[in-house]
Design a protein around this motif. Structure first.
Motif, PDB file in Angstrom:
ATOM      1  N   GLN A  30       4.253  -9.457  17.187  1.00  0.00           N
ATOM      2  CA  GLN A  30       2.875  -9.916  17.116  1.00  0.00           C
ATOM      3  C   GLN A  30       1.979  -8.728  16.751  1.00  0.00           C
ATOM      4  O   GLN A  30       2.071  -7.668  17.368  1.00  0.00           O
ATOM      5  CB  GLN A  30       2.433 -10.498  18.462  1.00  0.00           C
ATOM      6  N   ALA A  31       1.143  -8.908  15.761  1.00  0.00           N
ATOM      7  CA  ALA A  31       0.311  -7.796  15.297  1.00  0.00           C
ATOM      8  C   ALA A  31      -1.096  -8.271  14.973  1.00  0.00           C
ATOM      9  O   ALA A  31      -1.279  -9.313  14.334  1.00  0.00           O
ATOM     10  CB  ALA A  31       0.938  -7.142  14.066  1.00  0.00           C
ATOM     11  N   GLU A  32      -2.083  -7.522  15.444  1.00  0.00           N
ATOM     12  CA  GLU A  32      -3.489  -7.799  15.167  1.00  0.00           C
ATOM     13  C   GLU A  32      -4.071  -6.621  14.393  1.00  0.00           C
ATOM     14  O   GLU A  32      -3.894  -5.468  14.791  1.00  0.00           O
ATOM     15  CB  GLU A  32      -4.270  -7.977  16.475  1.00  0.00           C
ATOM     16  N   PHE A  33      -4.753  -6.935  13.299  1.00  0.00           N
ATOM     17  CA  PHE A  33      -5.351  -5.898  12.466  1.00  0.00           C
ATOM     18  C   PHE A  33      -6.847  -6.157  12.322  1.00  0.00           C
ATOM     19  O   PHE A  33      -7.249  -7.291  12.028  1.00  0.00           O
ATOM     20  CB  PHE A  33      -4.723  -5.882  11.074  1.00  0.00           C
ATOM     21  N   VAL A  34      -7.638  -5.121  12.524  1.00  0.00           N
ATOM     22  CA  VAL A  34      -9.051  -5.160  12.171  1.00  0.00           C
ATOM     23  C   VAL A  34      -9.256  -4.116  11.086  1.00  0.00           C
ATOM     24  O   VAL A  34      -8.963  -2.928  11.277  1.00  0.00           O
ATOM     25  CB  VAL A  34      -9.960  -4.866  13.371  1.00  0.00           C
ATOM     26  N   LEU A  35      -9.730  -4.567   9.942  1.00  0.00           N
ATOM     27  CA  LEU A  35     -10.001  -3.679   8.810  1.00  0.00           C
ATOM     28  C   LEU A  35     -11.495  -3.672   8.534  1.00  0.00           C
ATOM     29  O   LEU A  35     -12.110  -4.732   8.447  1.00  0.00           O
ATOM     30  CB  LEU A  35      -9.260  -4.147   7.558  1.00  0.00           C
ATOM     31  N   THR A  58      -0.900 -13.489   5.232  1.00  0.00           N
ATOM     32  CA  THR A  58       0.032 -12.968   6.229  1.00  0.00           C
ATOM     33  C   THR A  58       0.571 -14.116   7.085  1.00  0.00           C
ATOM     34  O   THR A  58      -0.065 -15.159   7.217  1.00  0.00           O
ATOM     35  CB  THR A  58      -0.669 -11.945   7.137  1.00  0.00           C
ATOM     36  N   PRO A  59       1.751 -13.943   7.695  1.00  0.00           N
ATOM     37  CA  PRO A  59       2.324 -15.004   8.546  1.00  0.00           C
ATOM     38  C   PRO A  59       1.494 -15.219   9.813  1.00  0.00           C
ATOM     39  O   PRO A  59       0.611 -14.413  10.144  1.00  0.00           O
ATOM     40  CB  PRO A  59       3.719 -14.474   8.873  1.00  0.00           C
ATOM     41  N   THR A  60       1.784 -16.290  10.531  1.00  0.00           N
ATOM     42  CA  THR A  60       0.945 -16.687  11.670  1.00  0.00           C
ATOM     43  C   THR A  60       0.979 -15.690  12.818  1.00  0.00           C
ATOM     44  O   THR A  60       0.054 -15.669  13.640  1.00  0.00           O
ATOM     45  CB  THR A  60       1.379 -18.065  12.191  1.00  0.00           C
ATOM     46  N   PRO A 115     -10.465   1.656   9.610  1.00  0.00           N
ATOM     47  CA  PRO A 115     -11.750   1.520   8.925  1.00  0.00           C
ATOM     48  C   PRO A 115     -11.745   1.977   7.481  1.00  0.00           C
ATOM     49  O   PRO A 115     -12.733   1.774   6.768  1.00  0.00           O
ATOM     50  CB  PRO A 115     -12.665   2.432   9.764  1.00  0.00           C
ATOM     51  N   ASP A 116     -10.654   2.591   7.003  1.00  0.00           N
ATOM     52  CA  ASP A 116     -10.735   3.278   5.723  1.00  0.00           C
ATOM     53  C   ASP A 116      -9.672   2.906   4.698  1.00  0.00           C
ATOM     54  O   ASP A 116      -9.862   3.101   3.504  1.00  0.00           O
ATOM     55  CB  ASP A 116     -10.671   4.793   5.957  1.00  0.00           C
ATOM     56  N   ILE A 117      -8.539   2.368   5.136  1.00  0.00           N
ATOM     57  CA  ILE A 117      -7.422   2.149   4.228  1.00  0.00           C
ATOM     58  C   ILE A 117      -6.576   1.001   4.766  1.00  0.00           C
ATOM     59  O   ILE A 117      -6.621   0.698   5.955  1.00  0.00           O
ATOM     60  CB  ILE A 117      -6.580   3.450   4.123  1.00  0.00           C
ATOM     61  N   ILE A 118      -5.824   0.353   3.909  1.00  0.00           N
ATOM     62  CA  ILE A 118      -4.928  -0.717   4.368  1.00  0.00           C
ATOM     63  C   ILE A 118      -3.740  -0.071   5.095  1.00  0.00           C
ATOM     64  O   ILE A 118      -3.108   0.833   4.558  1.00  0.00           O
ATOM     65  CB  ILE A 118      -4.411  -1.558   3.182  1.00  0.00           C
ATOM     66  N   PRO A 119      -3.412  -0.506   6.313  1.00  0.00           N
ATOM     67  CA  PRO A 119      -2.289   0.100   7.043  1.00  0.00           C
ATOM     68  C   PRO A 119      -0.952  -0.126   6.338  1.00  0.00           C
ATOM     69  O   PRO A 119      -0.765  -1.104   5.615  1.00  0.00           O
ATOM     70  CB  PRO A 119      -2.311  -0.639   8.397  1.00  0.00           C
ATOM     71  N   GLY A 120      -0.020   0.785   6.571  1.00  0.00           N
ATOM     72  CA  GLY A 120       1.283   0.729   5.925  1.00  0.00           C
ATOM     73  C   GLY A 120       2.010  -0.582   6.140  1.00  0.00           C
ATOM     74  O   GLY A 120       2.706  -1.070   5.241  1.00  0.00           O
ATOM     75  N   LEU A 121       1.861  -1.185   7.326  1.00  0.00           N
ATOM     76  CA  LEU A 121       2.553  -2.446   7.607  1.00  0.00           C
ATOM     77  C   LEU A 121       2.067  -3.584   6.720  1.00  0.00           C
ATOM     78  O   LEU A 121       2.754  -4.603   6.597  1.00  0.00           O
ATOM     79  CB  LEU A 121       2.361  -2.830   9.076  1.00  0.00           C
ATOM     80  N   LEU A 122       0.895  -3.424   6.112  1.00  0.00           N
ATOM     81  CA  LEU A 122       0.331  -4.495   5.293  1.00  0.00           C
ATOM     82  C   LEU A 122       0.241  -4.122   3.818  1.00  0.00           C
ATOM     83  O   LEU A 122      -0.250  -4.905   3.011  1.00  0.00           O
ATOM     84  CB  LEU A 122      -1.074  -4.857   5.803  1.00  0.00           C
ATOM     85  N   GLN A 123       0.721  -2.953   3.453  1.00  0.00           N
ATOM     86  CA  GLN A 123       0.572  -2.504   2.069  1.00  0.00           C
ATOM     87  C   GLN A 123       1.572  -3.175   1.140  1.00  0.00           C
ATOM     88  O   GLN A 123       2.751  -3.332   1.481  1.00  0.00           O
ATOM     89  CB  GLN A 123       0.763  -0.984   1.992  1.00  0.00           C
ATOM     90  N   THR A 124       1.099  -3.543  -0.046  1.00  0.00           N
ATOM     91  CA  THR A 124       2.013  -3.995  -1.090  1.00  0.00           C
ATOM     92  C   THR A 124       2.722  -2.771  -1.678  1.00  0.00           C
ATOM     93  O   THR A 124       2.237  -1.637  -1.565  1.00  0.00           O
ATOM     94  CB  THR A 124       1.261  -4.722  -2.210  1.00  0.00           C
ATOM     95  N   PRO A 125       3.873  -2.953  -2.332  1.00  0.00           N
ATOM     96  CA  PRO A 125       4.576  -1.801  -2.924  1.00  0.00           C
ATOM     97  C   PRO A 125       3.711  -1.021  -3.907  1.00  0.00           C
ATOM     98  O   PRO A 125       3.744   0.219  -3.916  1.00  0.00           O
ATOM     99  CB  PRO A 125       5.782  -2.456  -3.611  1.00  0.00           C
ATOM    100  N   ASP A 126       2.926  -1.704  -4.736  1.00  0.00           N
ATOM    101  CA  ASP A 126       2.104  -1.002  -5.730  1.00  0.00           C
ATOM    102  C   ASP A 126       0.998  -0.191  -5.065  1.00  0.00           C
ATOM    103  O   ASP A 126       0.727   0.953  -5.465  1.00  0.00           O
ATOM    104  CB  ASP A 126       1.497  -2.000  -6.722  1.00  0.00           C
ATOM    105  N   TYR A 127       0.353  -0.764  -4.076  1.00  0.00           N
ATOM    106  CA  TYR A 127      -0.711  -0.054  -3.348  1.00  0.00           C
ATOM    107  C   TYR A 127      -0.128   1.179  -2.663  1.00  0.00           C
ATOM    108  O   TYR A 127      -0.677   2.289  -2.748  1.00  0.00           O
ATOM    109  CB  TYR A 127      -1.319  -1.016  -2.331  1.00  0.00           C
ATOM    110  N   ALA A 128       1.008   1.008  -1.988  1.00  0.00           N
ATOM    111  CA  ALA A 128       1.643   2.115  -1.271  1.00  0.00           C
ATOM    112  C   ALA A 128       2.100   3.204  -2.228  1.00  0.00           C
ATOM    113  O   ALA A 128       1.991   4.401  -1.932  1.00  0.00           O
ATOM    114  CB  ALA A 128       2.826   1.586  -0.467  1.00  0.00           C
ATOM    115  N   ARG A 129       2.608   2.812  -3.385  1.00  0.00           N
ATOM    116  CA  ARG A 129       3.125   3.783  -4.351  1.00  0.00           C
ATOM    117  C   ARG A 129       2.017   4.727  -4.823  1.00  0.00           C
ATOM    118  O   ARG A 129       2.231   5.942  -4.948  1.00  0.00           O
ATOM    119  CB  ARG A 129       3.735   3.044  -5.539  1.00  0.00           C
TER     120      ARG A 129
END
Length: 292
Positions: free
Chosen positions: A169-174, A199-201, A118-132
């Motif tokens: 297979q991964a499901e994300f709710v943000l 993101t991929p299918t 609910p609060d932040i983009i998960p690590g598996l979906l973070q871009t390098p700049d966002y994560a940095r």
């Protein structure tokens, strides 16, 4: 298998790390069991997480034979001390060193992931700049080489959902809030939201809008449900685990009633989200707003 008779997460993770260490050392089960003066079946049970108790002195001896570094040895001894725990609270630097990432080892074995954030983009979906930006804030005293290693580990984790062959297979709710909190700069956010929209299918991203309110009557906080697939006889390879991250430590739940509660929560949350297509449209719209 009942909750009382089944294996536990610390026991399975201990076995997994010991098995991987043996394989990295190019040693056979026979060789290690002989060194430990164990039967072959005992070592196999330990590596499968099926041994009811593994003494810390035995873990230390195994790690010495397998040339495991001191920090990892300490972590594995911590797992052994908690081998009987079903609902496991892992406080950072308590028994297990804080930089020994138990969750990453668990995630690497999962075949299906359900994330609610609910609060932040998960690590598996973070871009390098966002994560940095986040890493620099969360680890302010880390030298550049440590931050680089964290980035490499994150990229390795992301490869499992981005690979062409048998991706996870991964499901994300943000929650919409995670898209509104600015991390770094508008340019960083625009790139991050475009990434989420493409993101991929095998990866679904759905947005829970502010208008959803609190469908559970309470804010459940972030959680991940990890499923590990089934074997050739359609039996669970390992029990489902619910992972709950906090600022002070992590909680791992595997009792059936706890897992069921979080599955029910996920079902309720899913009913309040935009569908995948509408979520992608919102992500692209907000990306454009950040670029304006």
């Amino acid at each position: 298998m009942s909750d009382e008779d089944s294996t536990t997460l610390p026991r399975r993770q201990l076995g997994k790390y010991l098995r991987e260490a043996r394989q990295a050392a190019n040693m056979s089960l026979d060789e290690v069991s002989t060194l430990m003066q164990w039967s072959l079946s005992k070592l196999q049970r330990v590596e499968k997480g099926q041994s009811p108790q593994v003494r810390t002195v035995d873990v230390e001896a195994l790690c010495r034979f397998l040339d495991v570094d001191d920090e990892t040895t300490t972590a594995l001894q911590g797992l052994a001390l908690q081998a009987s725990v079903k609902s496991w609270w892992h406080s950072y630097d308590d028994l297990i060193p804080g930089n020994f990432n138990v969750y990453v080892g668990l995630e690497s074995s999962a075949q299906h992931l359900v994330h609610y954030r609910p609060d932040i983009i998960p690590g598996l979906l973070q871009t390098p700049d966002y994560a940095r930006v986040l890493d620099r804030a969360y680890f302010p005293n880390d030298p550049p080489e440590d931050l680089y290693r964290r980035a490499q580990l994150r990229a390795k984790r992301q490869a499992r959902i981005n690979r062409k062959t048998r991706p996870v297979q991964a499901e994300f709710v943000l929650n919409e809030a995670s898209l509104r909190y600015v991390v770094g700069s508008p340019a960083v956010m625009a790139a991050q939201l475009h990434h989420l929209a493409n993101t991929p299918t095998n990866v679904s991203v759905r947005i829970q809008p502010f208008s959803a309110g609190f469908p559970l009557g309470i804010a459940p906080g972030p959680f991940v449900i990890l499923d590990f697939g089934v074997d050739a006889k359609d039996r669970e390879i390992a029990p489902t685990v619910v992972y709950i991250e906090s600022y002070a430590g992590d909680m791992y739940l595997e009792r059936t009633k706890d897992v069921d509660r979080y599955r029910q929560a996920d079902n309720v949350i899913q009913q309040t989200t935009l569908d995948v297509a509408s979520s992608k449209s919102l992500l692209r719209q907000m990306a454009r707003e950040y670029q304006a």
